[in-house]
Design a protein around this motif. Structure first.
Motif, PDB file in Angstrom:
ATOM      1  N   LEU A 100       0.807  -1.212   0.000  1.00 39.23           N
ATOM      2  CA  LEU A 100       0.000   0.000   0.000  1.00 39.23           C
ATOM      3  C   LEU A 100       0.847   1.271   0.000  1.00 39.23           C
ATOM      4  CD1 LEU A 100      -2.718  -1.181   2.546  1.00 39.23           C
ATOM      5  CD2 LEU A 100      -2.875  -1.136   0.053  1.00 39.23           C
ATOM      6  N   GLY A 101       2.166   1.116   0.086  1.00 40.15           N
ATOM      7  CA  GLY A 101       3.038   2.272   0.010  1.00 40.15           C
ATOM      8  C   GLY A 101       2.825   3.271   1.124  1.00 40.15           C
ATOM      9  N   ARG A 155     -11.950   1.887  -5.425  1.00 36.75           N
ATOM     10  CA  ARG A 155     -12.486   2.906  -6.323  1.00 36.75           C
ATOM     11  C   ARG A 155     -11.568   2.959  -7.539  1.00 36.75           C
ATOM     12  NH1 ARG A 155     -12.817   8.642  -3.876  1.00 36.75           N
ATOM     13  NH2 ARG A 155     -14.132   7.529  -2.367  1.00 36.75           N
ATOM     14  N   ASP A 156     -11.861   2.121  -8.523  1.00 32.19           N
ATOM     15  CA  ASP A 156     -10.982   1.957  -9.677  1.00 32.19           C
ATOM     16  C   ASP A 156      -9.567   1.578  -9.234  1.00 32.19           C
ATOM     17  OD1 ASP A 156     -13.026   2.625 -11.444  1.00 32.19           O
ATOM     18  OD2 ASP A 156     -12.612   4.773 -11.236  1.00 32.19           O
ATOM     19  N   GLY A 157      -9.493   0.771  -8.219  1.00 33.82           N
ATOM     20  CA  GLY A 157      -8.200   0.367  -7.670  1.00 33.82           C
ATOM     21  C   GLY A 157      -8.114   0.712  -6.189  1.00 33.82           C
ATOM     22  N   ILE A 158      -6.976   0.391  -5.597  1.00 30.80           N
ATOM     23  CA  ILE A 158      -6.750   0.622  -4.173  1.00 30.80           C
ATOM     24  C   ILE A 158      -5.556   1.561  -4.006  1.00 30.80           C
ATOM     25  CG2 ILE A 158      -6.063  -0.442  -1.986  1.00 30.80           C
ATOM     26  CD1 ILE A 158      -8.854  -1.132  -2.670  1.00 30.80           C
ATOM     27  N   THR A 159      -5.741   2.579  -3.172  1.00 29.14           N
ATOM     28  CA  THR A 159      -4.611   3.431  -2.803  1.00 29.14           C
ATOM     29  C   THR A 159      -4.345   3.256  -1.309  1.00 29.14           C
ATOM     30  OG1 THR A 159      -5.967   5.373  -2.249  1.00 29.14           O
ATOM     31  CG2 THR A 159      -5.250   5.135  -4.544  1.00 29.14           C
ATOM     32  N   GLY A 160      -3.065   3.360  -0.936  1.00 29.55           N
ATOM     33  CA  GLY A 160      -2.700   3.158   0.461  1.00 29.55           C
ATOM     34  C   GLY A 160      -3.377   4.134   1.396  1.00 29.55           C
ATOM     35  N   TYR A 161      -3.468   5.399   0.975  1.00 31.69           N
ATOM     36  CA  TYR A 161      -4.054   6.424   1.842  1.00 31.69           C
ATOM     37  C   TYR A 161      -5.513   6.118   2.140  1.00 31.69           C
ATOM     38  CZ  TYR A 161      -5.112  11.138   3.575  1.00 31.69           C
ATOM     39  OH  TYR A 161      -5.507  12.196   4.349  1.00 31.69           O
ATOM     40  N   ARG A 162      -6.292   5.785   1.093  1.00 35.58           N
ATOM     41  CA  ARG A 162      -7.712   5.495   1.279  1.00 35.58           C
ATOM     42  C   ARG A 162      -7.898   4.217   2.099  1.00 35.58           C
ATOM     43  NH1 ARG A 162      -9.232   6.202  -3.691  1.00 35.58           N
ATOM     44  NH2 ARG A 162      -9.259   4.034  -4.396  1.00 35.58           N
ATOM     45  N   PHE A 163      -7.082   3.208   1.827  1.00 34.71           N
ATOM     46  CA  PHE A 163      -7.177   1.954   2.572  1.00 34.71           C
ATOM     47  C   PHE A 163      -6.920   2.183   4.061  1.00 34.71           C
ATOM     48  CE2 PHE A 163      -6.041  -2.199   4.100  1.00 34.71           C
ATOM     49  CZ  PHE A 163      -6.760  -3.088   3.319  1.00 34.71           C
ATOM     50  N   ARG A 246       0.399  -8.613 -13.248  1.00 34.13           N
ATOM     51  CA  ARG A 246      -1.050  -8.652 -13.049  1.00 34.13           C
ATOM     52  C   ARG A 246      -1.362  -8.001 -11.707  1.00 34.13           C
ATOM     53  NH1 ARG A 246      -2.999 -14.680 -15.087  1.00 34.13           N
ATOM     54  NH2 ARG A 246      -2.211 -14.508 -17.245  1.00 34.13           N
ATOM     55  N   VAL A 247      -1.629  -6.720 -11.760  1.00 37.21           N
ATOM     56  CA  VAL A 247      -1.644  -5.890 -10.559  1.00 37.21           C
ATOM     57  C   VAL A 247      -2.678  -6.361  -9.548  1.00 37.21           C
ATOM     58  CG1 VAL A 247      -2.070  -3.557  -9.688  1.00 37.21           C
ATOM     59  CG2 VAL A 247      -0.718  -3.878 -11.765  1.00 37.21           C
ATOM     60  N   GLU A 248      -3.943  -6.419  -9.953  1.00 39.73           N
ATOM     61  CA  GLU A 248      -4.999  -6.732  -8.993  1.00 39.73           C
ATOM     62  C   GLU A 248      -4.894  -8.160  -8.480  1.00 39.73           C
ATOM     63  OE1 GLU A 248      -6.842  -4.730  -7.437  1.00 39.73           O
ATOM     64  OE2 GLU A 248      -6.024  -3.068  -8.609  1.00 39.73           O
ATOM     65  N   ARG A 249      -4.542  -9.096  -9.369  1.00 44.41           N
ATOM     66  CA  ARG A 249      -4.409 -10.483  -8.921  1.00 44.41           C
ATOM     67  C   ARG A 249      -3.290 -10.604  -7.896  1.00 44.41           C
ATOM     68  NH1 ARG A 249      -1.494 -15.132 -12.241  1.00 44.41           N
ATOM     69  NH2 ARG A 249       0.191 -13.881 -11.366  1.00 44.41           N
ATOM     70  N   ASN A 250      -2.121 -10.028  -8.204  1.00 49.66           N
ATOM     71  CA  ASN A 250      -1.000 -10.104  -7.267  1.00 49.66           C
ATOM     72  C   ASN A 250      -1.323  -9.395  -5.961  1.00 49.66           C
ATOM     73  OD1 ASN A 250       0.535 -11.516  -9.115  1.00 49.66           O
ATOM     74  ND2 ASN A 250       1.561  -9.700  -9.927  1.00 49.66           N
ATOM     75  N   ARG A 251      -2.009  -8.248  -6.052  1.00 46.63           N
ATOM     76  CA  ARG A 251      -2.362  -7.526  -4.831  1.00 46.63           C
ATOM     77  C   ARG A 251      -3.309  -8.346  -3.966  1.00 46.63           C
ATOM     78  NH1 ARG A 251      -4.071  -2.834  -6.793  1.00 46.63           N
ATOM     79  NH2 ARG A 251      -2.218  -1.630  -6.285  1.00 46.63           N
ATOM     80  N   LEU A 252      -4.315  -8.952  -4.592  1.00 52.83           N
ATOM     81  CA  LEU A 252      -5.268  -9.767  -3.836  1.00 52.83           C
ATOM     82  C   LEU A 252      -4.588 -10.958  -3.174  1.00 52.83           C
ATOM     83  CD1 LEU A 252      -8.458  -9.795  -6.085  1.00 52.83           C
ATOM     84  CD2 LEU A 252      -8.304  -8.989  -3.724  1.00 52.83           C
ATOM     85  N   VAL A 253      -3.704 -11.620  -3.903  1.00 53.74           N
ATOM     86  CA  VAL A 253      -3.010 -12.782  -3.344  1.00 53.74           C
ATOM     87  C   VAL A 253      -2.130 -12.365  -2.170  1.00 53.74           C
ATOM     88  CG1 VAL A 253      -1.287 -14.565  -3.807  1.00 53.74           C
ATOM     89  CG2 VAL A 253      -3.074 -14.104  -5.483  1.00 53.74           C
ATOM     90  N   LEU A 254      -1.400 -11.275  -2.329  1.00 49.16           N
ATOM     91  CA  LEU A 254      -0.516 -10.813  -1.251  1.00 49.16           C
ATOM     92  C   LEU A 254      -1.315 -10.377  -0.029  1.00 49.16           C
ATOM     93  CD1 LEU A 254       2.040  -8.888  -3.455  1.00 49.16           C
ATOM     94  CD2 LEU A 254       2.616 -10.749  -1.892  1.00 49.16           C
TER      95      LEU A 254
END
Length: 347
Positions: A100-101, A155-163, A246-254
């Motif tokens: 999430l940076g 919201r069209d992806g995940i950002t660290g700040y919003r999360f 594969r951004v979303e797949r890798n993010r979900l798995v991690l």
């Protein structure tokens, strides 16, 4: 535009080798410290056991019923819990922060641990659940809370700040419900719930500990395999996509791996706060840019084992492990918030 000179490539490669060597040495040193604390945890107590006796008893090299009972039956589960919980917290924390940076993106800070705690406390107070049922409830709570935060933060992806912001809101909501449930409980149930909420290793049964150990053994290799995609995701979604990730797949798995680790560790030891938050930054300081997620896991194991030794052996009255980690982690959190605010890195 200047082109690199012939001396630049050897210099860059030499610097890279030096950073890798440093990371390797630090990781090996941390592994040695974890082993020493693991043995020390089984040495100390009302009955002192020498390090040689501890090692021979654990490895089954000598038959001594008294020593074997103290080491294997009484102290080994606590030491093993400390290592497994520390590894799980350290790994889950650094995965969240890198993914999430955001240095505040710790599972126990954004609501995952609070969700596990809510389900566990509810099972204790409302259903008088057994130890295994409490652990299962904690794991279910961690998974459902993480899913809720992910859906709300999408919201069209995940950002660290919003999360992080949504996670903090969910965490406060869960904590408020926990307070209400405990306030309505009978005295014995409330005391049992508060003991669990304080967080301490060695309070779970053998079944829960075995499950955590299996989860750690399975998840750590998967996390190491996914470390390169994780580094790619740190560059940002657009860059990672351009590099073929594969951004979303890798993010979900991690995220799923991290949630499994935090869920099982909370199920075994309760919410031991701040370990997931501080393990990654400490590992980064020790190893530099070449450090990997395994180093953060070892730092987490050192913190948990060290905190438990302090809580049980160095104080006049034994305390839960989470009290000591809270004393260590709270000042760091205050410093981190001040630093993030001053440098404008909140977003």
């Amino acid at each position: 535009m200047e082109t690199p000179t012939s001396l630049d490539v050897p210099t860059v490669r030499g610097g890279r080798r030096q950073r890798r060597r440093r990371a390797t040495v630090v990781t090996a040193a941390l592994l040695l410290v974890v082993a020493c604390l693991f043995v020390l945890t089984m040495m100390l107590g009302s009955y002192y056991v020498s390090p040689i006796d501890v090692i021979t008893s654990v490895l089954g090299l000598r038959d001594d019923p008294t020593t074997d009972f103290i080491v294997r039956d009484l102290r080994l589960p606590t030491a093993a819990s400390g290592v497994a919980v520390g590894l799980a917290l350290g790994l889950s924390g650094v995965i969240f922060q890198k993914l999430l940076g955001n240095p505040l993106a710790s599972p126990d800070f954004v609501g995952v641990s609070s969700g596990a705690s809510l389900f566990a406390v509810s099972s204790i107070v409302l259903f008088d659940a057994s130890s295994s049922a409490v652990s299962g409830s904690a794991l279910l709570g961690a998974l459902l809370t993480a899913l809720l935060i992910y859906v709300l933060a999408w919201r069209d992806g995940i950002t660290g700040y919003r999360f992080v912001l949504i996670g903090i809101g969910v965490s406060n909501f869960m904590v408020a419900i926990i307070g209400y449930i405990v306030s309505r409980a009978e005295l014995y149930e409330a005391r049992q719930a508060m003991t669990w909420l304080a967080g301490t290793i060695g309070q779970s049964g053998a079944g829960e500990l075995r499950t955590l150990l299996v989860a750690v053994v399975v998840v750590i290799p998967l996390a190491l395999v996914l470390e390169r995609p994780l580094r790619t995701l740190e560059l940002g979604d657009d860059t990672a996509t351009a590099l073929g990730s594969r951004v979303e797949r890798n993010r979900l798995v991690l995220i799923a791996l991290s949630i499994v680790l935090i869920g099982f560790s909370t199920a075994v030891a309760g919410p031991i706060l701040f370990v997931a938050l501080i393990a990654g930054p400490i590992a980064q300081r020790l190893t530099g840019s070449a450090g990997g997620i395994l180093t953060a896991g070892l730092v987490g194991a050192v913190i948990v084992l060290g905190a438990d030794l302090v809580a049980q052996q160095a104080l006049p009255t034994p305390l839960p492990t989470g009290v000591v980690t809270g004393i260590i982690g709270a000042p760091y959190l205050i410093w981190l918030l001040a630093t993030v605010n001053r440098e404008g890195r909140g977003g």
